[in-house]
Design an enzyme around this catalytic site. Structure first.
Site, PDB file in Angstrom:
ATOM      1  N   TYR A 153     -13.454  -7.137 -12.010  1.00 31.42           N
ATOM      2  CA  TYR A 153     -12.544  -7.455 -11.164  1.00 31.42           C
ATOM      3  C   TYR A 153     -11.904  -8.906 -10.890  1.00 31.42           C
ATOM      4  O   TYR A 153     -11.019  -9.370 -11.295  1.00 31.42           O
ATOM      5  CB  TYR A 153     -12.994  -6.812  -9.912  1.00 31.42           C
ATOM      6  CG  TYR A 153     -11.945  -7.112  -8.681  1.00 31.42           C
ATOM      7  CD1 TYR A 153     -11.096  -6.370  -8.420  1.00 31.42           C
ATOM      8  CD2 TYR A 153     -12.306  -8.084  -7.539  1.00 31.42           C
ATOM      9  CE1 TYR A 153      -9.907  -6.677  -7.328  1.00 31.42           C
ATOM     10  CE2 TYR A 153     -11.470  -8.340  -6.517  1.00 31.42           C
ATOM     11  CZ  TYR A 153     -10.298  -7.615  -6.304  1.00 31.42           C
ATOM     12  OH  TYR A 153      -9.440  -7.843  -5.506  1.00 31.42           O
ATOM     13  N   LYS A 157      -8.623 -10.314 -12.346  1.00 34.03           N
ATOM     14  CA  LYS A 157      -7.618 -10.953 -11.402  1.00 34.03           C
ATOM     15  C   LYS A 157      -7.450 -12.302 -11.788  1.00 34.03           C
ATOM     16  O   LYS A 157      -6.190 -12.988 -11.483  1.00 34.03           O
ATOM     17  CB  LYS A 157      -8.297 -10.973 -10.082  1.00 34.03           C
ATOM     18  CG  LYS A 157      -8.277  -9.704  -9.689  1.00 34.03           C
ATOM     19  CD  LYS A 157      -7.135  -8.781  -9.269  1.00 34.03           C
ATOM     20  CE  LYS A 157      -6.729  -7.860  -7.986  1.00 34.03           C
ATOM     21  NZ  LYS A 157      -5.292  -7.365  -7.977  1.00 34.03           N
TER      22      LYS A 157
HETATM   23  N1  LIG Z   1      -8.392  -5.798   0.484  1.00 31.55           N
HETATM   24  C1  LIG Z   1      -8.739  -6.944   0.218  1.00 31.55           C
HETATM   25  O1  LIG Z   1      -9.882  -7.403   0.935  1.00 31.55           O
HETATM   26  C2  LIG Z   1      -8.453  -7.523  -1.068  1.00 31.55           C
HETATM   27  C3  LIG Z   1      -8.567  -8.954  -1.096  1.00 31.55           C
HETATM   28  C4  LIG Z   1      -8.236  -9.644  -2.214  1.00 31.55           C
HETATM   29  C5  LIG Z   1      -7.264  -8.842  -2.964  1.00 31.55           C
HETATM   30  N2  LIG Z   1      -6.718  -7.827  -2.785  1.00 31.55           N
HETATM   31  C6  LIG Z   1      -5.822  -7.193  -3.754  1.00 31.55           C
HETATM   32  O2  LIG Z   1      -4.723  -6.917  -3.054  1.00 31.55           O
HETATM   33  C7  LIG Z   1      -4.133  -5.498  -3.540  1.00 31.55           C
HETATM   34  C8  LIG Z   1      -4.150  -4.159  -2.551  1.00 31.55           C
HETATM   35  O3  LIG Z   1      -5.412  -4.039  -2.180  1.00 31.55           O
HETATM   36  P1  LIG Z   1      -5.518  -3.365  -0.689  1.00 31.55           P
HETATM   37  O4  LIG Z   1      -7.031  -3.356  -0.664  1.00 31.55           O
HETATM   38  O5  LIG Z   1      -4.538  -3.529   0.159  1.00 31.55           O
HETATM   39  O6  LIG Z   1      -5.220  -1.926  -1.022  1.00 31.55           O
HETATM   40  P2  LIG Z   1      -6.001  -0.525  -1.492  1.00 31.55           P
HETATM   41  O7  LIG Z   1      -7.028   0.244  -0.431  1.00 31.55           O
HETATM   42  O8  LIG Z   1      -6.787  -0.790  -2.841  1.00 31.55           O
HETATM   43  O9  LIG Z   1      -4.984   0.592  -1.862  1.00 31.55           O
HETATM   44  C9  LIG Z   1      -3.980   0.455  -2.975  1.00 31.55           C
HETATM   45  C10 LIG Z   1      -2.914   1.458  -3.005  1.00 31.55           C
HETATM   46  O10 LIG Z   1      -2.880   1.451  -4.415  1.00 31.55           O
HETATM   47  C11 LIG Z   1      -2.750   2.937  -4.525  1.00 31.55           C
HETATM   48  N3  LIG Z   1      -3.000   3.160  -5.994  1.00 31.55           N
HETATM   49  C12 LIG Z   1      -4.348   3.017  -6.245  1.00 31.55           C
HETATM   50  N4  LIG Z   1      -4.673   3.316  -7.729  1.00 31.55           N
HETATM   51  C13 LIG Z   1      -3.288   3.651  -8.421  1.00 31.55           C
HETATM   52  C14 LIG Z   1      -2.771   3.942  -9.413  1.00 31.55           C
HETATM   53  N5  LIG Z   1      -3.599   3.991 -10.393  1.00 31.55           N
HETATM   54  N6  LIG Z   1      -1.500   4.224  -9.607  1.00 31.55           N
HETATM   55  C15 LIG Z   1      -0.405   4.082  -8.394  1.00 31.55           C
HETATM   56  N7  LIG Z   1      -1.114   3.808  -7.118  1.00 31.55           N
HETATM   57  C16 LIG Z   1      -2.487   3.450  -7.107  1.00 31.55           C
HETATM   58  C17 LIG Z   1      -3.337   3.891  -3.633  1.00 31.55           C
HETATM   59  O11 LIG Z   1      -2.808   5.035  -3.247  1.00 31.55           O
HETATM   60  P3  LIG Z   1      -3.537   6.185  -3.957  1.00 31.55           P
HETATM   61  O12 LIG Z   1      -5.035   5.934  -3.999  1.00 31.55           O
HETATM   62  O13 LIG Z   1      -2.870   7.338  -3.188  1.00 31.55           O
HETATM   63  O14 LIG Z   1      -3.250   6.169  -5.381  1.00 31.55           O
HETATM   64  C18 LIG Z   1      -2.871   2.671  -2.235  1.00 31.55           C
HETATM   65  O15 LIG Z   1      -1.570   2.969  -2.015  1.00 31.55           O
HETATM   66  C19 LIG Z   1      -5.014  -5.199  -4.696  1.00 31.55           C
HETATM   67  O16 LIG Z   1      -4.344  -5.620  -5.843  1.00 31.55           O
HETATM   68  C20 LIG Z   1      -6.135  -5.750  -4.412  1.00 31.55           C
HETATM   69  O17 LIG Z   1      -7.120  -6.253  -5.649  1.00 31.55           O
HETATM   70  C21 LIG Z   1      -7.246  -6.902  -1.906  1.00 31.55           C
END
Ligand SMILES: NC(=O)c1ccc[n+]([C@@H]2O[C@H](COP(=O)([O-])OP(=O)(O)OC[C@H]3O[C@@H](n4cnc5c(N)ncnc54)[C@H](OP(=O)(O)O)[C@@H]3O)[C@@H](O)[C@H]2O)c1
Length: 254
Positions: A153, A157
């Site tokens: 990861y 990234k």
């Molecule tokens: N949360 C954090 O602390 C954090 C920190 C740093 C960076 N980020 C980054 O921010 C971004 C969003 O993360 P998040 O934590 O907010 O969201 P998340 O909980 O990972 O949700 C991701 C979304 O993507 C969809 N998804 C997952 N796999 C998919 C696929 N193969 N095709 C299409 N849709 C897919 C999910 O819906 P379904 O499951 O229904 O497909 C959901 O709508 C990511 O790139 C993550 O690495 C997050």
């Protein structure tokens, strides 16, 4: 400040929860036309329905697993046709963290890296046709400082930040700006940090205390930065990586 997003066409992948969903909401509130996807038809329908209530522009979406190249490219073309072009692209889906296994390295490469590369290659011709556009990639603070254990990861990234910078140089002349946003730990119900809070409370509390601002961030606090960077208000910003972390990272960023 007018972000100049009214009537702009925005595609966001993985936008049924978390950062992607809040970003889609904000674009919708700014009057943009927004297209979303996730793998679940029910979640996409629910999100589209809810967003239509707050939107002035067109809101659409369709289920798509971005892991599947043909399905993903077909989703991009269908959304471009429905909205009438593409101005902004947010490749937001990630495979997330996990054990340091070969399987996870492939998964992270396929979803985080190829998922972004394939999306960018499909949207850039649309942006060029419209005289420009903006791509905002989603990286993480785990890419810019060591975090937890060695794992795919963090490294995958990190690759996105370099890719975004290269793209910004290559496509600037066509008016396409490319930036990345690197969020720190973000809390929302049902998200990764909600799981960590339940499974490893001590680590969660330590992480909270490590933030200069004393807490984890919210999806809205990241979404507003993604929307700003993707808007005309950031018209002179390209090739940057904006760290959005409430002072979680400790390096000096020159
Ligand atoms: N949360 C954090 O602390 C954090 C920190 C740093 C960076 N980020 C980054 O921010 C971004 C969003 O993360 P998040 O934590 O907010 O969201 P998340 O909980 O990972 O949700 C991701 C979304 O993507 C969809 N998804 C997952 N796999 C998919 C696929 N193969 N095709 C299409 N849709 C897919 C999910 O819906 P379904 O499951 O229904 O497909 C959901 O709508 C990511 O790139 C993550 O690495 C997050």
């Amino acid at each position: 400040m007018d972000l100049g997003l009214r009537g702009k066409n925005v595609l966001i992948t993985g936008a049924t929860q978390g950062i992607g969903r809040r970003t889609a909401n904000l674009f919708a509130e700014e009057g943009a036309n927004v297209a979303i996807c996730s793998r679940s038809p029910e979640s996409v329908n629910k999100a589209v329905k809810e967003m239509k209530v707050i939107a002035d522009g067109k809101i659409t979406g369709a289920p798509c697993n971005i892991k599947n190249k043909e399905e993903y490219e077909a989703w991009i073309e269908a959304m471009a046709e429905e909205l009438g072009g593409i101005d902004v692209f947010i490749p937001n889906v990630s495979a997330g963290g996990g054990a340091d296994s070969e399987k996870n390295w492939w998964k992270s490469f396929e979803i985080d890296v190829l998922g972004t590369v394939r999306g960018v290659e499909a949207v850039i011709p649309h942006m060029e046709k419209r005289g420009g556009g903006a791509v905002t990639m989603i990286s993480t603070t785990a890419a810019v400082e060591t975090f937890m254990v060695p794992q795919a990861y963090n490294a995958m990234k990190a690759a996105l930040i370099t890719y975004a910078k290269q793209l910004s140089q290559a496509h600037g002349e066509q008016g396409v700006r490319v930036n990345s946003v690197s969020p720190g730990p973000i809390y929302f119900d049902g998200g990764a940090w909600d799981m960590i809070k339940i499974s490893n409370e001590k680590f969660y509390e330590r992480t909270e205390k490590t933030h200069a601002l004393g807490r984890l961030g919210t999806p809205e606090e990241v979404a507003s930065c993604i929307v700003f960077l993707s808007s005309a208000a950031a018209s002179w910003v390209t090739g940057v990586n904006l760290v959005v972390d409430g002072g979680y990272t400790k390096r000096v960023q020159f």
